[in-house]
Scaffold this active site. Structure first.
Site, PDB file in Angstrom:
ATOM      1  N   ARG A  51      42.068 -36.467 -24.696  1.00  0.00           N
ATOM      2  CA  ARG A  51      41.147 -36.377 -23.374  1.00  0.00           C
ATOM      3  C   ARG A  51      42.304 -36.286 -22.231  1.00  0.00           C
ATOM      4  O   ARG A  51      42.005 -35.460 -21.408  1.00  0.00           O
ATOM      5  CB  ARG A  51      40.312 -37.597 -23.111  1.00  0.00           C
ATOM      6  CG  ARG A  51      39.329 -37.388 -21.968  1.00  0.00           C
ATOM      7  CD  ARG A  51      38.329 -38.378 -22.043  1.00  0.00           C
ATOM      8  NE  ARG A  51      37.332 -38.158 -21.135  1.00  0.00           N
ATOM      9  CZ  ARG A  51      37.147 -39.211 -19.954  1.00  0.00           C
ATOM     10  NH1 ARG A  51      37.685 -40.219 -20.021  1.00  0.00           N
ATOM     11  NH2 ARG A  51      36.237 -38.730 -18.991  1.00  0.00           N
ATOM     12  N   HIS A  55      41.972 -33.022 -19.714  1.00  0.00           N
ATOM     13  CA  HIS A  55      41.888 -33.281 -18.305  1.00  0.00           C
ATOM     14  C   HIS A  55      42.945 -32.806 -17.514  1.00  0.00           C
ATOM     15  O   HIS A  55      43.222 -32.321 -16.319  1.00  0.00           O
ATOM     16  CB  HIS A  55      41.568 -34.702 -17.959  1.00  0.00           C
ATOM     17  CG  HIS A  55      40.176 -34.941 -18.304  1.00  0.00           C
ATOM     18  ND1 HIS A  55      39.424 -36.008 -17.130  1.00  0.00           N
ATOM     19  CD2 HIS A  55      39.323 -34.815 -19.030  1.00  0.00           C
ATOM     20  CE1 HIS A  55      38.260 -36.074 -17.783  1.00  0.00           C
ATOM     21  NE2 HIS A  55      38.156 -35.518 -18.967  1.00  0.00           N
ATOM     22  N   ASP A  56      44.184 -32.608 -18.219  1.00  0.00           N
ATOM     23  CA  ASP A  56      45.373 -31.810 -17.652  1.00  0.00           C
ATOM     24  C   ASP A  56      45.179 -30.230 -17.413  1.00  0.00           C
ATOM     25  O   ASP A  56      45.289 -29.691 -16.572  1.00  0.00           O
ATOM     26  CB  ASP A  56      46.445 -32.104 -18.464  1.00  0.00           C
ATOM     27  CG  ASP A  56      47.752 -31.640 -17.903  1.00  0.00           C
ATOM     28  OD1 ASP A  56      47.873 -31.485 -16.545  1.00  0.00           O
ATOM     29  OD2 ASP A  56      48.664 -31.423 -18.764  1.00  0.00           O
ATOM     30  N   VAL A  59      42.613 -28.577 -14.878  1.00  0.00           N
ATOM     31  CA  VAL A  59      43.126 -28.643 -13.494  1.00  0.00           C
ATOM     32  C   VAL A  59      44.427 -27.777 -13.315  1.00  0.00           C
ATOM     33  O   VAL A  59      45.369 -28.460 -13.593  1.00  0.00           O
ATOM     34  CB  VAL A  59      43.005 -29.958 -12.956  1.00  0.00           C
ATOM     35  CG1 VAL A  59      43.415 -30.061 -11.426  1.00  0.00           C
ATOM     36  CG2 VAL A  59      41.625 -30.730 -13.289  1.00  0.00           C
ATOM     37  N   GLY A  61      45.655 -25.585 -15.015  1.00  0.00           N
ATOM     38  CA  GLY A  61      46.362 -25.362 -16.171  1.00  0.00           C
ATOM     39  C   GLY A  61      47.249 -26.887 -16.860  1.00  0.00           C
ATOM     40  O   GLY A  61      47.156 -27.824 -16.301  1.00  0.00           O
ATOM     41  N   ASP A  63      49.919 -28.628 -17.133  1.00  0.00           N
ATOM     42  CA  ASP A  63      51.098 -28.680 -16.468  1.00  0.00           C
ATOM     43  C   ASP A  63      51.616 -30.278 -16.392  1.00  0.00           C
ATOM     44  O   ASP A  63      52.351 -30.183 -15.268  1.00  0.00           O
ATOM     45  CB  ASP A  63      51.366 -28.020 -15.093  1.00  0.00           C
ATOM     46  CG  ASP A  63      50.029 -28.272 -14.366  1.00  0.00           C
ATOM     47  OD1 ASP A  63      49.308 -29.187 -14.569  1.00  0.00           O
ATOM     48  OD2 ASP A  63      49.671 -27.924 -13.074  1.00  0.00           O
ATOM     49  N   SER A  65      50.001 -32.321 -14.590  1.00  0.00           N
ATOM     50  CA  SER A  65      49.643 -32.673 -13.058  1.00  0.00           C
ATOM     51  C   SER A  65      48.672 -34.082 -13.127  1.00  0.00           C
ATOM     52  O   SER A  65      48.831 -34.973 -12.362  1.00  0.00           O
ATOM     53  CB  SER A  65      48.821 -31.685 -12.511  1.00  0.00           C
ATOM     54  OG  SER A  65      47.719 -31.191 -13.048  1.00  0.00           O
ATOM     55  N   ASN A  83      38.066 -39.007 -13.577  1.00  0.00           N
ATOM     56  CA  ASN A  83      39.161 -39.767 -14.301  1.00  0.00           C
ATOM     57  C   ASN A  83      39.223 -41.293 -14.055  1.00  0.00           C
ATOM     58  O   ASN A  83      39.639 -42.076 -14.927  1.00  0.00           O
ATOM     59  CB  ASN A  83      40.502 -39.299 -13.679  1.00  0.00           C
ATOM     60  CG  ASN A  83      40.636 -37.843 -14.228  1.00  0.00           C
ATOM     61  OD1 ASN A  83      39.849 -37.245 -15.356  1.00  0.00           O
ATOM     62  ND2 ASN A  83      41.666 -37.114 -13.600  1.00  0.00           N
ATOM     63  N   HIS A 168      33.565 -34.739 -28.902  1.00  0.00           N
ATOM     64  CA  HIS A 168      33.244 -36.228 -28.887  1.00  0.00           C
ATOM     65  C   HIS A 168      33.149 -37.079 -30.378  1.00  0.00           C
ATOM     66  O   HIS A 168      32.152 -37.883 -30.647  1.00  0.00           O
ATOM     67  CB  HIS A 168      32.035 -36.532 -27.880  1.00  0.00           C
ATOM     68  CG  HIS A 168      32.656 -36.169 -26.780  1.00  0.00           C
ATOM     69  ND1 HIS A 168      31.691 -35.556 -25.765  1.00  0.00           N
ATOM     70  CD2 HIS A 168      33.712 -36.063 -25.987  1.00  0.00           C
ATOM     71  CE1 HIS A 168      32.188 -35.433 -24.461  1.00  0.00           C
ATOM     72  NE2 HIS A 168      33.567 -35.658 -24.477  1.00  0.00           N
ATOM     73  N   ASP A 220      30.730 -41.377 -31.241  1.00  0.00           N
ATOM     74  CA  ASP A 220      30.180 -41.089 -32.430  1.00  0.00           C
ATOM     75  C   ASP A 220      29.517 -42.159 -33.311  1.00  0.00           C
ATOM     76  O   ASP A 220      30.426 -43.197 -33.777  1.00  0.00           O
ATOM     77  CB  ASP A 220      31.130 -40.352 -33.453  1.00  0.00           C
ATOM     78  CG  ASP A 220      30.956 -39.905 -34.992  1.00  0.00           C
ATOM     79  OD1 ASP A 220      29.793 -40.540 -35.354  1.00  0.00           O
ATOM     80  OD2 ASP A 220      31.560 -39.067 -35.340  1.00  0.00           O
ATOM     81  N   THR A 223      30.859 -42.268 -37.564  1.00  0.00           N
ATOM     82  CA  THR A 223      32.134 -42.812 -37.905  1.00  0.00           C
ATOM     83  C   THR A 223      32.911 -42.771 -36.375  1.00  0.00           C
ATOM     84  O   THR A 223      33.547 -41.843 -35.978  1.00  0.00           O
ATOM     85  CB  THR A 223      32.806 -41.279 -38.821  1.00  0.00           C
ATOM     86  OG1 THR A 223      32.402 -40.105 -38.206  1.00  0.00           O
ATOM     87  CG2 THR A 223      31.994 -41.685 -40.037  1.00  0.00           C
ATOM     88  N   ASP A 228      35.786 -36.104 -37.212  1.00  0.00           N
ATOM     89  CA  ASP A 228      35.203 -35.315 -38.189  1.00  0.00           C
ATOM     90  C   ASP A 228      33.944 -34.855 -37.808  1.00  0.00           C
ATOM     91  O   ASP A 228      33.711 -34.723 -36.301  1.00  0.00           O
ATOM     92  CB  ASP A 228      34.735 -36.454 -39.355  1.00  0.00           C
ATOM     93  CG  ASP A 228      33.894 -37.501 -38.821  1.00  0.00           C
ATOM     94  OD1 ASP A 228      33.500 -37.131 -37.778  1.00  0.00           O
ATOM     95  OD2 ASP A 228      33.802 -38.427 -39.534  1.00  0.00           O
TER      96      ASP A 228
END
Ligand code: HEM
Ligand SMILES: *[C@@H]1O[C@H](CO)[C@@H](O)[C@H](O)[C@H]1NC(C)=O
Ligand SMILES: *[C@@H]1O[C@H](CO)[C@@H](O)[C@H](O)[C@H]1NC(C)=O
Length: 302
Positions: A51, A55-56, A59, A61, A63, A65, A83, A168, A220, A223, A228
């Site tokens: 994740r 999330h990097d 925003v 690209g 990088d 950040s 976040n 997810h 999930d 599982t 999966d």
């Protein structure tokens, strides 16, 4: 996962699977070692790391950040709404960075560490992996406004999320991310009609109306910690946790319905598409060449 990154993907001849072959040949093994260690006390670490990469990348690209702390002239993305109180795994990223710096100082970017860690996390969750493209460099800036604007909302409708993709099959969500569906869906005073009745009951017990917003539920149900295709079977059974997930199947006429059914029927189809999606996501506007820097501490610019 829906691989529709056409809007974002650019061809990046600069990234390559062999980027560290000479400068840091053991980087993958070192990253894997730290994650395996962390997984002994946190089953969720893989979900947290993948994740972080997402999330990097969304925003400005991929990088690094998202990893920057507040500092003089630096407004951290960590405090952006999607976040704050939710994104996690930063201390393990620091541990990885330390371990990598020990074997190849000043060579591997924090942005690449997130890309490598994502692939390893999927493999530790028993999913099939992909060949990670490398060679990203780290930003000298963060973009909190970008994090507020570019990251998809869990109550976003399909138009909003169709150009992104949903991942997810493992990990957790806080009650606050889906409580609206349980008690007052779109201000109707009723639950989301697409939720299976038994599942609704279970979720209401986990997340009572006036209860703690930070209580966690499995993304999930079938599982929880495996990577999966059960996520797609859950959607078929009206047991998707987030509205943005269930809508992929429950929106009348949606293009995603066929995709959900296909991935529910074929795990290998799902894995193939997911790998391609991750490569595309990892290609969003990386800094390469002499742009950016290789941070020595992922939390701050050099
Ligand atoms: C339509 C796009 C997406 C939306 C709306 C969305 C939204 C969310 C929300 C609301 C949560 C729960 C956060 C919380 O309650 O604290 C979550 C968790 C998670 N998301 Fe997404 N997400 C999306 C796409 C993705 C993508 C593309 C990835 C990875 C490639 C991803 C990976 C994860 C993981 C692994 C978790 C669990 C993290 C943990 O256990 O700490 N998501 N997502
Ligand atoms: C690579 O790293 C792993 C994990 O830290 C270690 O066990 C292994 O000995 C290393 N291999 C080399 C060739 O340095
Ligand atoms: C939970 O979050 C909702 C929406 O953000 C807020 O209105 C409510 O006051 C919060 N409840 C608690 C117990 O903090």
């Amino acid at each position: 996962m829906f691989a529709v990154f056409l809007l974002f993907s650019r061809s990046n001849a600069q990234l390559s699977t062999t980027f560290y072959d000479r400068s840091c040949p053991n980087v993958s093994a070192v990253v894997r070692g730290v994650i395996e260690q962390a997984a002994q006390t946190d089953v969720r670490i893989g979900a947290k790391l993948i994740r972080l990469h997402f999330h990097d990348c969304f925003v400005d690209g991929c990088d690094g950040s998202v990893l920057l702390d507040n500092a003089d002239g630096m407004v951290s993305e960590k405090d952006a709404v999607p976040n704050s109180g939710s994104l996690d795994g930063f201390s393990v990223v620091d541990d990885i960075k330390t371990a990598v710096e020990n074997v190849c100082p000043g060579v591997v970017s924090c942005a690449d560490i997130l890309a490598i860690a994502s692939q390893i996390s999927v493999s530790l969750g028993r999913g099939q992996t992909w060949e990670v493209q490398l060679g990203r460099r780290d930003s000298r800036t963060a973009n909190q406004a970008g994090a507020n604007n570019n990251l998809p909302s869990p109550s976003g409708d399909l138009d909003n999320i169709i150009s992104k993709f949903s991942a997810h099959t493992f990990g957790r969500a806080r009650c606050v991310s889906f409580k609206g569906r349980l008690y007052n869906f779109q201000s109707t005073g009723n639950p989301d009609p697409t939720i299976d009745a038994t599942y609704l009951e279970t979720l209401r017990q986990t997340c009572p109306q006036g209860g703690d917003n930070n209580t966690l539920a499995n993304l999930d149900q079938a599982t929880a910690n495996d990577f999966d295709n059960n996520y797609f079977t859950n959607l078929q059974n009206n047991k998707g946790l987030l509205q943005s997930d269930q809508e992929l199947l429950s929106t009348t006429g949606a293009d995603t319905i066929d995709i959900v059914n296909r991935f529910a029927n074929s795990q290998s189809d799902f894995f193939d598409s997911f790998g391609q999606s991750m490569i595309k996501m990892g290609n969003i506007s990386p800094l390469t060449g002499s742009n950016g820097e290789i941070r020595s501490d992922c939390k701050r610019v050099n």
